[in-house]
Design an enzyme around this catalytic site. Structure first.
Site, short mmCIF file in Angstrom:
data_model
loop_
_atom_site.label_atom_id
_atom_site.label_comp_id
_atom_site.label_asym_id
_atom_site.label_seq_id
_atom_site.Cartn_x
_atom_site.Cartn_y
_atom_site.Cartn_z
N MET A 99 0.35 45.33 48.42
CA MET A 99 -0.45 45.62 49.61
C MET A 99 0.12 44.91 50.83
O MET A 99 0.43 43.73 50.79
CB MET A 99 -1.90 45.17 49.33
CG MET A 99 -2.84 45.39 50.47
SD MET A 99 -2.97 47.19 50.85
CE MET A 99 -3.23 47.08 52.62
N GLU A 100 0.18 45.68 51.93
CA GLU A 100 0.91 45.26 53.12
C GLU A 100 0.10 44.44 54.12
O GLU A 100 0.41 44.46 55.31
CB GLU A 100 1.46 46.50 53.82
CG GLU A 100 0.40 47.41 54.49
CD GLU A 100 -0.09 48.58 53.62
OE1 GLU A 100 0.02 48.49 52.39
OE2 GLU A 100 -0.58 49.56 54.21
N ASN A 101 -0.93 43.70 53.70
CA ASN A 101 -1.74 42.92 54.63
C ASN A 101 -0.85 42.18 55.64
O ASN A 101 0.17 41.62 55.29
CB ASN A 101 -2.54 41.86 53.86
CG ASN A 101 -3.15 42.43 52.62
OD1 ASN A 101 -3.94 43.35 52.68
ND2 ASN A 101 -2.74 41.92 51.46
N GLU A 147 6.54 47.36 51.43
CA GLU A 147 5.45 46.60 52.06
C GLU A 147 5.92 45.97 53.36
O GLU A 147 5.19 45.92 54.34
CB GLU A 147 4.90 45.53 51.11
CG GLU A 147 4.43 46.06 49.75
CD GLU A 147 3.51 47.26 49.80
OE1 GLU A 147 2.76 47.40 50.78
OE2 GLU A 147 3.54 48.07 48.85
N GLU A 149 1.91 56.17 54.67
CA GLU A 149 2.51 56.10 53.33
C GLU A 149 3.73 57.01 53.17
O GLU A 149 4.74 56.60 52.62
CB GLU A 149 1.46 56.37 52.25
CG GLU A 149 0.35 55.32 52.17
CD GLU A 149 0.86 53.90 51.96
OE1 GLU A 149 2.04 53.72 51.61
OE2 GLU A 149 0.08 52.95 52.16
N1 PHE Z 1 -1.09 50.42 50.80
C1 PHE Z 1 -0.48 50.04 49.56
C2 PHE Z 1 0.95 50.51 49.63
O1 PHE Z 1 1.27 51.63 49.42
C3 PHE Z 1 -1.09 50.60 48.35
C4 PHE Z 1 -2.48 50.15 48.06
C5 PHE Z 1 -3.54 50.98 48.32
C6 PHE Z 1 -2.71 48.93 47.52
C7 PHE Z 1 -4.83 50.59 48.06
C8 PHE Z 1 -3.99 48.54 47.24
C9 PHE Z 1 -5.04 49.38 47.51
O2 PHE Z 1 1.81 49.85 50.00
ZN ZN Z 2 2.47 51.90 51.19
#
Ligand code: PHE
Ligand code: ZN
Length: 853
Positions: free
Chosen positions: A255-257, A290, A312
Site C-alpha cells: 500500500m502506497e500510503n 508503490e 492503478e
Molecule cells: N493500492 C494498493 C496498490 O495497488 C493496493 C491495495 C488496495 C492495498 C487496497 C490495500 C488495500 O498498490
Molecule cells: Zn497500486
C-alpha cells in the site's frame, strides 16, 4: 443487494472540504482512543450544506463543534452533523474508542503479531475516526502517537518526540485512504538517495528484529525505482524521508500510503536461502509500483473509486515498463500477457466482467481486479503505442503540470492526451468505459501485384452490463516476413477503428507472411487461421520476440485442445520445433524457458471452450502431462547437457541473467523428471541446492510424483520458524499434488497446527493455491474440491470478508463446465449465499457470480 449499489452517475462533490486534520492516538491493544480535530470549510462548488461523516465499528466518546460539546447519535455507518451548527467554516472534534486487537478484517487499525498497523484504502479510515472518507477530500495531516512502542511511524516528517510520544506532519494534502500509522518493535535497514535536484532522502525499511538481513534487495530496488522515475518520467521524490514497513498480516500486496508504504512481508523480505527468483522479481516490481504511486495516485489522486484505474492502470503500466528496463523486456511482456489472459480475460469472459472504469459497485474492495489493474495498464500502453513515446511523455508532463494536487477522473486523463496531441480520443475512451474482450479476426490476406491487402474485423461479445458493443479504436502492430525469414516490412501500427477495415502494404517482392498483433499491442483475442507449419516458421523466424513466443504457444495450445488424455501419436513437428528452441543459443535462456512452458490448464480449458466443447480439467491435466512427457522423450539425449549448461556457478545472485538460466534449468529438470519414475535428478537437486530458487522446483517435482515424503519433512523442520518459507511448503503441496490426491492432502494440511487461517498469506498458500492453482484437484469429479473451498469461505467470512470475497473468484467460470460440475458449483455458491450474516463483500461476489440481479 440492489439498494446498496453505488453508481458513478450519482457522483456529487462533497458539501464541505477539509483544511486540516489533527489526530492523536493513544495506542492500546483493545482500547485505543483517537482524538481528532478537523477544520472544515464549505465547498464553494456545492450549494447543499448537509454533512454526514463516515464511521464504522467505533464508540463515540464525545464530540464538539466549534469547541462546544454536542450530543450526537451515530448509526452503524456514520453520523449526521446538525446543519444549523456548521456555517462556512467550523471545527469538528471528537474522541472515539476502537479495538485493534479484535480487528481481524485487517482494514482500519489492527494488530499483526503485536504490532499496530493501519490499512485505509479504500474505506478503512472510517474505522479509525469519523471523517469524510472519500478520495476527493484532501487535507494535510498532523498526527500524535502516544505509545511506548519502540518505533512509531506516520506519514510525512517527524516533527517532535519525547518519552512515550511522537508527532508527525505530512505537508502534502492527501485523501484519508493514504493515511498510515505503524507502531511496534521494529528495526530499520537504512540507506539514502540523492534526488536529481540534489536533495538527500533518508530511506528506511522497517522489519521485525531478525529480518534486517533480508532487506537489501528491496532497498536496491527502491533506489533504482527512484532513479528510473526521474529519468523516464521526470518525477522527483517530495519528502525528506521514505519509509517502508513489512507486516505479516496484510490483505493485499502492498500500500502506497504517503511517505509510509506498508508491505506484505512477502514482497519485502528476501534472502537466497528463503526466496525464489520469482520472489525477487516481484519484490522489485511491487517496490517500484508503490513508489511510483507517489506521483500517480498520491500527488494526483482519484476523484472517486470508480476512477481507480486512473492510478492503478497507470502505475501498473509504469512498473511493467520499469521491469522491462531492468530485465529482459520480451520475457517480461510475455509474462505480463500470460497473467493478463489467465486472469483478466477469464474475468471478462464470465459474470464478473466489468469495464476498467466500472459504472457501479456495491463493495469497492471487490473492484481491485485484474481488469482495473492489468487491463487498465494495457489501455495506457495502447495510448502510448498510438501517440508514440515522445508524445506520451509530453502528455504525461502536461498531466502532472495540470493536475498536481487534484483528485481526477479518466476524462481528465484522456483530455490531457487530446490537448497535447491534438487527437480525438473519444472512441479510444471506450476502452475505459466498456467491458469485454474484443475479438479481432483476420478476414483475408490478399496478395496482388506486389501489394498485400490485409482485412481485419472486430467484434466484442456482450457482457453482463452491456449487450451491444460499439467498435473500438485498436492499435494492431503488424510486421511482414518473407519465406526465407528476412523482414519484408518492419513493425507498423494499424489503427483498426471500424467493424471491418482493410490495410495495404505495397512494394512487396512476393507474398509475405504476416505477423499480427506484435508485442500484443492490444488486449484482444486474435482470430487467425494459421496452420501449424506456419507457426513453426514464425517460432523460428519472427523478428518480433513476442510473436515468436506466441507462435509456439498457439502450436501447443492447438495440440492440447484436442488431445485425448492417453494420446499415443503426437505431432512430431511440434516436438522437433520445441527441441530446436530449447537448444537455440541465440535465444536468451529466460526466453527459451518460457517458450518450453506449455500453456496452463485454465488456458487450455478456455481454448477448448472457444472451440465449442466443454473442458474437463482432469483430462486437460493428463493431456498436458502426456505432451510434456513426449517433449521429454524427444529431447532426452540433450536434456542432461542443457541441465548442466544452465547451472549457475558461484554464490546466488538474483540478477535477471542468472535467474533466466535457473528458469531454463528448472524447465529442463521438469522434462528430465517426466522420464524418471524415481525422480533422482530432482532429489539430488533438492539435496544439493543452496538457494530456494533451485530447492523449490525440485521439491515441486517430487510432490507431483508423490515421492516427496522425506523432503517435505526435512523442509518443514528446517523452515518451520519462517512464515514466508512455510507458506511455500503449504503452497507447493496445494498446487503440485496430483489431482486425485489433492483434496485429501489439502484437507489434512488444513488441520496442521501451522495452518493459521486468519493470516492471509497462509490462507492463500493453502486454500487459495488449491482453488486457483490446482485446477484438476479443485474440479475433482466428486465435487469435494468445491465443498472444501466453500467450507473455508464460510468459516473465514466473519473474520476477513475481503479475503473471502477474493476466493469467490475461484468459482467465476462455473458456467463453462459440464452440467454435473455446474450443478455442484452452483450448489456450493448457494450454500455460501445462504450463510447467515454473510459480509457485503462476499454477498456481492456470490450474487454476481450466480448472475442474480
Ligand atoms: N493500492 C494498493 C496498490 O495497488 C493496493 C491495495 C488496495 C492495498 C487496497 C490495500 C488495500 O498498490
Ligand atoms: Zn497500486
Amino acid at each position: 443487494m440492489t439498494d446498496q449499489t453505488i453508481h458513478l452517475a450519482d457522483y456529487a462533490p462533497p458539501s464541505y472540504l477539509v483544511d486540516s486534520v489533527e489526530l492523536a492516538f493513544k495506542l492500546h491493544p483493545s482500547k485505543t482512543t483517537v482524538t481528532s480535530k478537523i477544520n472544515f470549510s464549505a465547498n464553494p462548488a456545492t450549494k447543499t450544506r448537509s454533512l454526514r461523516l463516515d464511521g464504522e465499528d467505533m464508540t463515540l466518546n464525545w464530540a464538539k463543534i466549534n469547541g462546544k460539546p454536542v450530543a450526537l447519535n451515530p448509526d452503524a455507518s456514520g453520523i449526521d452533523l446538525p446543519e444549523s451548527l456548521l456555517g462556512e467554516h467550523f471545527t469538528w472534534e471528537c474522541e472515539v474508542e476502537i479495538n485493534p486487537e479484535a480487528n481481524t478484517s485487517l482494514d482500519g487499525l489492527y494488530m499483526s503479531n503485536g504490532m499496530y498497523c493501519t490499512q485505509c484504502e479504500a474505506e478503512g479510515f472510517r474505522r479509525i475516526t469519523y471523517y469524510l472518507d472519500r478520495p476527493d477530500v484532501m487535507s494535510t495531516f498532523s498526527v500524535r502517537i502516544d505509545s511506548d512502542a519502540p518505533v512509531r511511524l506516520s506519514n510525512g516528517n517527524e516533527t517532535g518526540s519525547g518519552e512515550g510520544w511522537v508527532e508527525w506532519h505530512d505537508p502534502w494534502p492527501k485523501p484519508s485512504y493514504l493515511f498510515a500509522l505503524v507502531a511496534g518493535d521494529l528495526v530499520a535497514h537504512s540507506d539514502s538517495f540523492t534526488t536529481v535536484s540534489g536533495r538527500e532522502v533518508a530511506l528506511k525499511i522497517w522489519v521485525r528484529p531478525g529480518d534486517e538481513g533480508k532487506c537489501a534487495y528491496a532497498m536496491d530496488s527502491l533506489k533504482r525505482a527512484m532513479k528510473w522515475d526521474e529519468d523516464a518520467y521526470g518525477r522527483e521524490y517530495d519528502l525528506d524521508l521514505f519509509n517502508i514497513v513489512a507486516v505479516d498480516d496484510f490483505n493485499m500486496g502492498a500500500m502506497e500510503n504517503k511517505g509510509l508504504n506498508v508491505f506484505n512481508a512477502s514482497l519485502v523480505l528476501a534472502s537466497p536461502e528463503t526466496a525464489t527468483d520469482l520472489n525477487y522479481e516481484r519484490i522489485e516490481s511491487v517496490i517500484a509500483h508503490e513508489y511510483f504511486h507517489n506521483w500517480t495516485g498520491n500527488r494526483i489522486t482519484c476523484r472517486d473509486w470508480f476512477q481507480l484505474c486512473l492510478k492503478e492502470g497507470l502505475t501498473v503500466f509504469r512498473d511493467q515498463h520499469f521491469t522491462k528496463d531492468m530485465r529482459d523486456p520480451a520475457v517480461k511482456r510475455i509474462e505480463d500477457v500470460i497473467t493478463l489472459r489467465g486472469r483478466q480475460f477469464a474475468e471478462d469472459a464470465g459474470p464478473l466482467s466489468h469495464p476498467p472504469r466500472p459504472g457501479k459497485y456495491v463493495e469497492i474492495n471487490n473492484f481491485y481486479t485484474a481488469t482495473v489493474y492489468e487491463k487498465g495498464a494495457e489501455v495506457v500502453g495502447m495510448l502510448r503505442t498510438l501517440v508514440g513515446a515522445a508524445d506520451y511523455r509530453k502528455a504525461l508532463d502536461l498531466y502532472f503540470e495540470r493536475h498536481d494536487g487534484q483528485a481526477c477522473t479518466i476524462e481528465d486523463w484522456i483530455k490531457v492526451f487530446e490537448d497535447s496531441t491534438g487527437r480525438n480520443l473519444s472512441q479510444f475512451a471506450l476502452w475505459y468505459t466498456s467491458g469485454g474482450t474484443p475479438r479481432v479476426r483476420v478476414v483475408s490476406e490478399d496478395f496482388d501485384d506486389g501489394t498485400l491487402t490485409l482485412t481485419l474485423s472486430q467484434h466484442t461479445p456482450a457482457t453482463p452490463d452491456e449487450d451491444e458493443k460499439a467498435s473500438r479504436h485498436i492499435p494492431v502492430a503488424v510486421g511482414l516476413l518473407y519465406p526465407d525469414g528476412s523482414e519484408a516490412v518492419a513493425t507498423r501500427v494499424l489503427e483498426l477503428t471500424k467493424a471491418e477495415q482493410s490495410f495495404r502494404f505495397e512494394g512487396l517482392q512476393m507474398p509475405p507472411i504476416t505477423s499480427i498483433l506484435r508485442g500484443f499491442s492490444a488486449p484482444v483475442v486474435l482470430e487467425q487461421k494459421q496452420d501449424n507449419s506456419l507457426r513453426a516458421y514464425l517460432l523460428a523466424h519472427d523478428t518480433d520476440p513476442f510473436n515468436r513466443w506466441q507462435a509456439g504457444y498457439d502450436y501447443a495450445l492447438d495440440i492440447l485442445a484436442d488431445m485425448p488424455a492417453e494420446a499415443t501419436h503426437i505431432d512430431r513437428d511440434f516436438l522437433k520445433t520445441m527441441a530446436r528452441a530449447a537448444q537455440d543459443s541465440s535465444l536468451a535462456p529466460a526466453f527459451r524457458a518460457i517458450t518450453l512452458t506449455l500453456p496452463g490448464e485454465a488456458e487450455i480449458a478456455r481454448e477448448i471452450l472457444a472451440s465449442g466443447h466443454l473442458p474437463d480439467p482432469v483430462a486437460i491435466h493428463h493431456a498436458r502431462e502426456t505432451l510434456n512427457k513426449a517433449m521429454a522423450a524427444q529431447m532426452h539425449a540433450s536434456l542432461p547437457g542443457l541441465y548442466a549448461e544452465m547451472a549457475v556457478a558461484g554464490p546466488y545472485s538474483p540478477d535477471a541473467v542468472s535467474a533466466g538460466k535457473r528458469s531454463l534449468r528448472s524447465r529442463a529438470l521438469a522434462l528430465i523428471s517426466a522420464l524418471e519414475p524415481e525422480c533422482e535428478t530432482a532429489r539430488a537437486q533438492f539435496a544439493s541446492a543452496d538457494n530456494m530458487s533451485e530447492k523449490l522446483p525440485a521439491l515441486g517435482q517430487l510432490v507431483a510424483a508423490g515421492k516427496a515424503g522425506a523432503e517435505l519433512e526435512a523442509f518443514y523442520r528446517q523452515w518451520r520458524q519462517q512464515p514466508l518459507v512455510l507458506d511455500k511448503w503449504f503452497g507447493i503441496q496445494a498446487t503440485r499434488t496430483a489431482p486425485e490426491n489433492a483434496v485429501a492432502v489439502v484437507r489434512a494440511l488444513a488441520e496442521h497446527p501451522d495452518f493459521n487461517w486468519k493470516n492471509p498469506n497462509r490462507f492463500r498458500a493453502l486454500i487459495g493455491a488449491f482453488a486457483m492453482g490446482n485446477l484438476a484437484g479443485f474440479h475433482d469429479q466428486s465435487g469435494a474440491g468445491y465443498a472444501l473451498v466453500a467450507d473455508w469461505m464460510i468459516k473465514l467470512d466473519p473474520a476477513n470478508p475481503q479475503i473471502t470475497a477474493r476466493m469467490a473468484t475461484a468459482f467465476e467460470s462455473w458456467r463453462q463446465y459440464a452440467p454435473a460440475r455446474q450443478q455442484q458449483m452452483q450448489a456450493e455458491l448457494e450454500r455460501i449465499k445462504a450463510t447467515p450474516s454473510l459480509s457485503r463483500n462476499t454477498a456481492e461476489m456470490i450474487s454476481r457470480i450466480l448472475g442474480d440481479g
